[in-house]
Every structure is written in structure tokens, then in C-alpha cells.
Design a protein around this motif. Structure first.
Motif, mmCIF file in Angstrom:
data_model
loop_
_atom_site.group_PDB
_atom_site.id
_atom_site.type_symbol
_atom_site.label_atom_id
_atom_site.label_comp_id
_atom_site.label_asym_id
_atom_site.label_seq_id
_atom_site.Cartn_x
_atom_site.Cartn_y
_atom_site.Cartn_z
ATOM 1 N N PRO A 129 0.665 -0.993 -0.056
ATOM 2 C CA PRO A 129 0.210 -0.025 0.208
ATOM 3 C C PRO A 129 0.893 0.646 0.040
ATOM 4 O O PRO A 129 2.407 0.777 0.574
ATOM 5 C CB PRO A 129 -0.637 0.165 1.663
ATOM 6 N N LEU A 130 0.193 2.514 -0.984
ATOM 7 C CA LEU A 130 0.907 3.333 -1.178
ATOM 8 C C LEU A 130 0.216 4.347 -1.133
ATOM 9 O O LEU A 130 -0.798 4.565 -1.339
ATOM 10 C CB LEU A 130 2.425 3.100 -2.443
ATOM 11 N N TYR A 131 0.924 5.568 -0.702
ATOM 12 C CA TYR A 131 -0.046 7.110 -1.228
ATOM 13 C C TYR A 131 0.056 6.846 -2.360
ATOM 14 O O TYR A 131 0.676 7.790 -3.436
ATOM 15 C CB TYR A 131 0.891 8.384 -0.443
ATOM 16 N N ASN A 132 -1.138 6.876 -3.609
ATOM 17 C CA ASN A 132 -1.784 7.291 -5.218
ATOM 18 C C ASN A 132 -0.774 8.480 -5.529
ATOM 19 O O ASN A 132 -1.087 8.363 -6.412
ATOM 20 C CB ASN A 132 -3.144 6.165 -5.135
ATOM 21 N N PHE B 116 7.183 10.111 -1.838
ATOM 22 C CA PHE B 116 7.090 9.373 -1.301
ATOM 23 C C PHE B 116 8.615 9.109 -0.130
ATOM 24 O O PHE B 116 8.387 8.982 1.254
ATOM 25 C CB PHE B 116 6.171 8.094 -1.924
#
Lengths: 238, 313
Positions: B84-87, B94
Motif C-alpha cells: 500500500p502506498l500514497y497514490n 514518498f
């Protein structure tokens, strides 16, 4: 401190990477202008009452839009796992997010600064109530932001977070409103007005900054920020 | 060093972990295996301090993750399942954010940033929005963030899902290289991956450890298989039984063109290949096959999931 700044910076960028920030600012400034001009010319007084009378309800409607995604989105897209496994205290994360949302609210209020400047050029403007009004708006907005963040920390559903925050902010607004408090006996009404966010706002916006009002807003904010930290900690028990 | 001590975890009525204990010595790469829903992800979430166990605890890098999560998290890198990542962020923003959160400063910060960018091969996507990246790049950006602070311990939840075969090989190579200095635990369903990257495997089934040992121990068999053409199978059995270390001898199947399969079960972990070959040679029998009946990790896994038997190692 570094981490609070990092979280706040990331959060602010996230606001501006999505339409939320722009819609919020547009809606806030638009509504403020509308409410101001709605009464300004008919009353013919050089003050900002039209604006500040509208602020409490405006906050109730718009603040939840700023806070709904704060934690619900992290939860939904899984980044909560990244944040919560960094060597950061939940309090730092909550503080960073709060500061970001508060800053955006501040930008919204800045956009309305053209109003007092214009009014001051048209007639004699008493700056006391204006400064009080802006201070009160930041305090009131801060309290609502804290409430909204707490609600967002309890769900992964942004729509739910929006509606719940709106309901709770409205309740804090409503208990002190004359339409509600006025239904009760004098002593009860006084207590209700003391609990309500809007009734206290009105006295600050008259330019009367009472220490008790400050303490009220700050403790409301502190309580819900602490509750947000608690909600995050409780998630580890899931 | 990772040590899971009697971890229990219940989600309401569902028991996810039911007394899980294992340890990963410093500098070892261990694979956490198990079917879906076996509790691998739950175990990892507890190790990294994201979830609290209902009972038990885990010690990582000398700190108790239940009592002292921040100390553990300082020394740990974690790649959650599906990275999961900050889209909305650029890949480089990031990484910078993670460097800020890890409080990396000065030269060290710049050196680490360029090292992970190179190691994970994400130099050409740094200025792209994470939400637009392919699964493989996302995974690698997540991995870069996890190893950014050069942690002692790495916890990787299915690190190669979504990668193409070339990327899988690269990531495995990276894991193996990092495994020389770090303690790594990774979960996967892909058994060859364990064989390619891990020294040890812990097999988790229904929230319990069903097998725990080095790959050799897990796949090691105590059966020697000999396929020879003998005039008298009975006499051959007697001869084989006299080999020191052989416990029982069994005939397997029917003769095929005179060739008979013998299964020699040993009473220990010794090797009876040579004495067996010696007998075959002395008797002048024709030999077709002589092998130890080792199982692949896949067979071990299938046997465990099917029967629920315990493998002692």
C-alpha cells in the motif's frame, strides 16, 4: 517535531493533489461573500456581522469535508499500516494531520480578508470585532476539525466519517443555539449555551475575548485530538 | 533476531493464531509459508507492532514489540501485503517523506536515498505519480521505502506478488543479498521462492506452526530407494537389512522387466547409499536407480495441508 512537520506537509500536499482543497476554498469563500453581501448593504453598517453570523454554520457544513479522509482513507488504501509501523507516536501523526487541516482552514479565512479591507475603505470599521471574529473562527474551526479527525479515525468509510462528523458538529452547534436553548429554563439554557460552540463564538465575534471561551474551545479541541490518539491506539487491538 | 513467543490472536470468534512460536536468528532469511488464511499476515502484523497479540509477545532486535513498539520499529523495515502506498504522491516525494519520518539527515540521508533507488531499480519512475505505476514498480517503491533506513530486520509480506519473472528474479536476488547482513522474514505461497531465497521455512497452518526447520531438514527423507534386477527378492531383502542403519526393507510394486523396487527405511539421518551400492556390486546385480527419497518442499507442504501431520525437525 520533525515528524509532525513531515506528516503535516504530506497531508497538505494530499489536500491540494485532490480536488478537496479547491472545492473547500471555493465553497468557503463563495459562501462567505454571499452571506456578507446578503446583509451588508441593507444594514448599512460598516462591520462584518453578515460574515461572522454565518461562520458557525458554515464550519459545520464544510469542516467535515476536510476531515473525512484524514484516517478513513489511510485505512481504506492500507497506508495506515505504513504510518503506524513507523517509529512515530500516534500523537505526532494526529498533530500533523490536525495542523494540515487547520492550515487549510486558515487559508480559507485568509481568502475573506478582502472583505474587512474593503469595508474599512468604505467607512469606519471597528477592527476589534473583526479580529475577534477571525480568532473565534479559527478556534471554532479547530474544535470541529478535531471532532472530524476523531470520527475519521474510527472508520474506513469516508462518507460515514463525513456524515457522523457533520451530525456531531451540528449537535455542538445546536445545543447552544437560541432556538434550542431558549426552550429551557434560564439555568438550563445557560448551561446549554455554555456547551454550544456557536453561542460562545458570537461573544468572541463581538470583540469580547473571554478566557473561558478560549479554554472552552481549546479543551474541546484537546479532548477530541486525544480521542483520535485513543482511537488509533485501540486499532491495534482489532 | 526475531523471536515469536506463543502468539495468540483472535478476531472475535475467529482464531487467527493459536500459540505460534518460532525464531529467526540474526542474519538468516526465513520463509513463512502456509495456505491462505493460515495466519501469516496476522503474524507479521503482530511482529511489526501494527496489531497487538491477544496473548504472547515477540522480541525483535532485543526489544519487546508489545511493550516497546517504537524501539522495534526504529530497527525494522516492513513491506505490507500488496505494497500500500500514497497514490497521489510522486515516488520521490514518498521516499523523501519516509526519510523525514525516519529522521534521516545530511549525507547519510542522501546516500541511503540513492542506494535504495539503485538497489530497487526505480530511478526511472521517481518523478511519476505512484498511482500510475505498474504493480511491479509499486512493489519496488514499497521495498525501497522499507529498506531506506538500512534496518536490522526486514518483514516482507509477499514481496514478489505482481512482479514479472525478471523482476521476481531481481527482487529475490536483492533479498538474498540483503539477507547476508539482515534478519529477514518473508511470507509467500510460492514455494520455489522459499527454495531460492530462504535458509529456513516455518509452515503455518490454521494458526499453528506445523513445521519449522532448515529446507534440508524439512525435505529430508529417511527412505533410500533402490531399483535393481535380482534373482531372489527375499534374499536381497535380507542382505539390505543387514546394512547398519537400515531399519526395515520393503518391496514396492511389481517387478518391471526383472527390476524390483526396494524401499530401505533408515533409523536415523545417516546415508546408506554407499553400502547399498557395495552390496549391489558384490552380488553382480544390474542397478537401475539408487536415490534417497527426498521430497520437494511442495510435497511436504501438500502433505502437511492434507493430513495435518507434524514434521519433526
Amino acid at each position: 517535531m520533525n515528524r509532525i512537520r513531515a506528516v503535516a506537509g504530506r497531508e497538505l500536499r494530499a489536500y491540494f493533489n485532490s480536488p478537496i482543497a479547491y472545492i473547500f476554498l471555493l465553497a468557503f469563500a463563495g459562501a462567505a461573500l454571499l452571506m456578507f453581501f446578503n446583509s451588508f448593504f441593507s444594514r448599512g453598517v460598516a462591520d462584518l456581522r453578515g460574515l461572522f453570523d454565518a461562520v458557525p454554520l458554515l464550519m459545520v457544513l464544510l469542516v467535515p469535508a476536510l476531515t473525512m479522509r484524514l484516517w478513513a482513507e489511510e485505512d481504506k488504501q492500507g497506508t495506515l499500516e505504513i504510518l503506524m509501523t513507523l517509529p512515530a507516536r500516534p500523537a505526532e501523526l494526529v498533530a500533523g494531520k490536525f495542523l494540515a487541516s487547520w492550515a487549510l482552514l486558515g487559508v480559507g479565512l485568509l481568502l475573506t480578508l478582502g472583505l474587512p479591507i474593503t469595508v474599512a475603505s468604505l467607512g469606519h470599521l471597528d477592527w476589534g470585532p473583526v479580529l475577534g471574529g477571525y480568532l473565534g473562527a479559527m478556534l471554532l474551526g479547530g474544535a470541529y476539525l478535531a471532532i472530524g479527525q476523531f470520527i475519521s479515525a474510527t472508520t474506513e468509510n469516508q462518507i460515514l466519517a463525513f456524515i457522523m462528523a457533520l451530525v456531531i458538529c451540528l449537535a455542538f452547534y445546536g445545543v447552544g443555539a437560541e432556538a434550542f436553548a431558549g426552550l429551557f429554563s434560564d439555568t438550563t439554557a445557560a448551561i446549554l449555551r455554555g456547551l454550544g460552540t456557536a453561542s460562545r463564538f458570537r461573544s468572541i465575534a463581538r470583540g469580547v475575548v473571554d478566557l473561558r471561551d478560549l479554554i472552552y474551545y481549546l479543551s474541546l479541541t484537546g479532548f477530541f485530538l486525544a480521542a483520535s490518539v485513543g482511537a488509533l491506539r485501540a486499532r491495534r487491538w482489532a | 533476531m526475531i523471536e515469536a513467543r506463543n502468539l495468540h490472536k483472535a478476531y472475535g470468534e475467529t482464531i487467527a493464531l493459536d500459540g505460534v512460536s518460532f525464531s529467526v536468528p540474526a542474519g538468516e532469511v526465513v520463509g513463512l509459508l502456509g495456505p491462505n488464511g493460515a495466519g501469516k499476515t496476522t503474524a507479521m502484523k503482530i511482529l511489526v507492532g501494527f496489531l497487538l497479540p491477544s496473548q504472547g509477545t515477540a522480541i525483535l532486535a532485543g526489544h519487546d514489540v508489545v511493550r516497546d513498539p517504537l524501539e522495534v520499529q526504529r530497527r525494522l523495515g516492513y513491506l505490507p501485503e500488496n505494497a500500500p502506498l500514497y497514490n497521489d504522491m510522486l515516488a520521490q516525494d514518498f521516499l523523501l517523506f519516509m526519510a523525514d519520518m525516519r529522521e534521516l539527515r545530511g549525507d547519510h540521508r542522501n546516500r541511503r536515498l540513492s542506494t535504495v533507488v539503485e538497489e530497487c531499480g526505480i530511478g526511472n519512475v521517481l518523478t511519476r505519480t505512484i498511482g500510475h505505476l505498474s504493480k511491479g514498480y509499486r512493489q519496488r517503491v514499497g521495498l525501497a521505502a522499507a529498506i531506506l533506513h538500512d534496518p536490522e530486520i526486514l518483514v516482507l509480506d509477499e514481496p514478489t506478488t505482481g512482479l514479472d519473472p525478471n523482476q521476481i528474479v531481481e527482487v529475490r536476488e536483492l533479498i538474498r543479498r540483503m539477507g547476508e547482513t539482515k534478519t529477514i522474514i518473508l511470507s509467500t505461497h510460492i514455494l520455489p521462492e522459499v527454495e531460492a531465497t530462504c535458509q529456513r521455512a516455518v509452515i503455518l497452518i490454521d494458526g499453528r506452526v506445523r513445521a519449522d526447520g532448515s529446507l534440508e531438514e524439512l525435505t529430508h527423507s529417511r527412505v533410500q530407494v533402490v531399483t535393481v534386477a535380482v534373482p531372489d527378492p527375499r534374499q536381497a531383502c535380507d542382505l539390505f537389512r543387514e546394512i547398519p542403519g537400515v531399519k526395515t526393507v520393503a518391496l514396492d510394486g511389481v517387478p518391471d522387466h526383472g527390476f524390483q523396487v526396494f524401499r530401505l527405511e533408515m533409523d536415523g539421518d545417516g546415508d546408506v547409499g554407499e553400502p547399498t551400492a557395495e552390496i549391489v556390486r558384490q552380488q553382480g546385480w544390474r542397478l537401475r536407480e539408487l536415490r534417497r527419497d527426498d521430497r520437494s518442499l511442495e510435497q511436504v507442504f501438500r502433505e502437511l495441508t492434507a493430513t495435518g501431520a507434524e514434521v519433526a525437525a
